[in-house]
Write a protein that holds these residues in place. Sequence first.
Motif, PDB file in Angstrom:
ATOM      1  N   ARG A  74       0.859  -1.187   0.000  1.00 15.35           N
ATOM      2  CA  ARG A  74       0.000   0.000   0.000  1.00 15.35           C
ATOM      3  C   ARG A  74       0.889   1.228   0.000  1.00 15.35           C
ATOM      4  O   ARG A  74       1.945   1.246   0.617  1.00 15.35           O
ATOM      5  CB  ARG A  74      -0.901   0.024   1.245  1.00 15.35           C
ATOM      6  N   SER A  75       0.429   2.291  -0.654  1.00 17.35           N
ATOM      7  CA  SER A  75       1.214   3.518  -0.734  1.00 17.35           C
ATOM      8  C   SER A  75       0.436   4.683  -0.145  1.00 17.35           C
ATOM      9  O   SER A  75      -0.776   4.812  -0.359  1.00 17.35           O
ATOM     10  CB  SER A  75       1.550   3.808  -2.197  1.00 17.35           C
TER      11      SER A  75
ATOM     12  N   ALA B 244       3.148 -12.650   9.322  1.00 12.74           N
ATOM     13  CA  ALA B 244       4.478 -13.257   9.428  1.00 12.74           C
ATOM     14  C   ALA B 244       5.341 -12.551  10.477  1.00 12.74           C
ATOM     15  O   ALA B 244       6.492 -12.918  10.680  1.00 12.74           O
ATOM     16  CB  ALA B 244       5.176 -13.227   8.077  1.00 12.74           C
ATOM     17  N   GLY B 245       4.782 -11.506  11.113  1.00 12.60           N
ATOM     18  CA  GLY B 245       5.534 -10.777  12.133  1.00 12.60           C
ATOM     19  C   GLY B 245       6.473  -9.741  11.558  1.00 12.60           C
ATOM     20  O   GLY B 245       7.420  -9.312  12.219  1.00 12.60           O
ATOM     21  N   VAL B 246       6.234  -9.323  10.312  1.00 12.48           N
ATOM     22  CA  VAL B 246       7.122  -8.406   9.603  1.00 12.48           C
ATOM     23  C   VAL B 246       6.322  -7.245   9.028  1.00 12.48           C
ATOM     24  O   VAL B 246       5.186  -7.416   8.605  1.00 12.48           O
ATOM     25  CB  VAL B 246       7.841  -9.148   8.448  1.00 12.48           C
ATOM     26  N   VAL B 247       6.943  -6.061   9.017  1.00 13.52           N
ATOM     27  CA  VAL B 247       6.387  -4.902   8.319  1.00 13.52           C
ATOM     28  C   VAL B 247       7.430  -4.459   7.306  1.00 13.52           C
ATOM     29  O   VAL B 247       8.559  -4.146   7.677  1.00 13.52           O
ATOM     30  CB  VAL B 247       6.074  -3.734   9.281  1.00 13.52           C
ATOM     31  N   ASP B 248       7.072  -4.472   6.038  1.00 12.44           N
ATOM     32  CA  ASP B 248       7.983  -4.076   4.967  1.00 12.44           C
ATOM     33  C   ASP B 248       7.674  -2.622   4.611  1.00 12.44           C
ATOM     34  O   ASP B 248       6.586  -2.322   4.130  1.00 12.44           O
ATOM     35  CB  ASP B 248       7.788  -4.983   3.760  1.00 12.44           C
ATOM     36  N   VAL B 249       8.630  -1.706   4.863  1.00 14.67           N
ATOM     37  CA  VAL B 249       8.427  -0.274   4.645  1.00 14.67           C
ATOM     38  C   VAL B 249       9.520   0.261   3.723  1.00 14.67           C
ATOM     39  O   VAL B 249      10.697   0.028   3.952  1.00 14.67           O
ATOM     40  CB  VAL B 249       8.473   0.507   5.980  1.00 14.67           C
ATOM     41  N   VAL B 250       9.096   0.996   2.675  1.00 20.85           N
ATOM     42  CA  VAL B 250      10.027   1.689   1.790  1.00 20.85           C
ATOM     43  C   VAL B 250       9.633   3.162   1.805  1.00 20.85           C
ATOM     44  O   VAL B 250       8.477   3.503   1.557  1.00 20.85           O
ATOM     45  CB  VAL B 250       9.968   1.144   0.346  1.00 20.85           C
ATOM     46  N   LEU B 251      10.591   4.042   2.140  1.00 23.56           N
ATOM     47  CA  LEU B 251      10.328   5.481   2.214  1.00 23.56           C
ATOM     48  C   LEU B 251      11.089   6.196   1.108  1.00 23.56           C
ATOM     49  O   LEU B 251      12.256   5.896   0.867  1.00 23.56           O
ATOM     50  CB  LEU B 251      10.765   6.045   3.560  1.00 23.56           C
ATOM     51  N   THR B 252      10.427   7.158   0.464  1.00 22.46           N
ATOM     52  CA  THR B 252      11.082   8.024  -0.512  1.00 22.46           C
ATOM     53  C   THR B 252      10.600   9.441  -0.282  1.00 22.46           C
ATOM     54  O   THR B 252       9.495   9.658   0.213  1.00 22.46           O
ATOM     55  CB  THR B 252      10.765   7.600  -1.962  1.00 22.46           C
TER      56      THR B 252
END
Length: 81
Positions: free
Chosen positions: A25-26, A46-54
């Motif tokens: 989601r963005s 799964a106990g994970v948060v995948d975050v990409v910041l720009t």
Amino acid sequence: GRQSVTLHFANGAAPNAVRADVDGRSETMTLAGYESRTVHLRVGTAGVVDVVLTSPEGFRPSEVAKSPDRRYLGVRVKVGD
């Protein structure tokens, strides 16, 4: 074992539009100069948060405070409670 994680964002002097891509989601956060914001994210199954910041803008911590840190950062991020 956490259900959520908290991210604290701190912007530099210039207004900024920080885009966060989280688990597919963005969302774009518009931050004023020196604005801070806190965001709570749900942790996936799964106990994970995948975050990409720009971000289109940025700053050097050494330019806004007494700091030897000369890295160019889009926005300062602290993981916390």
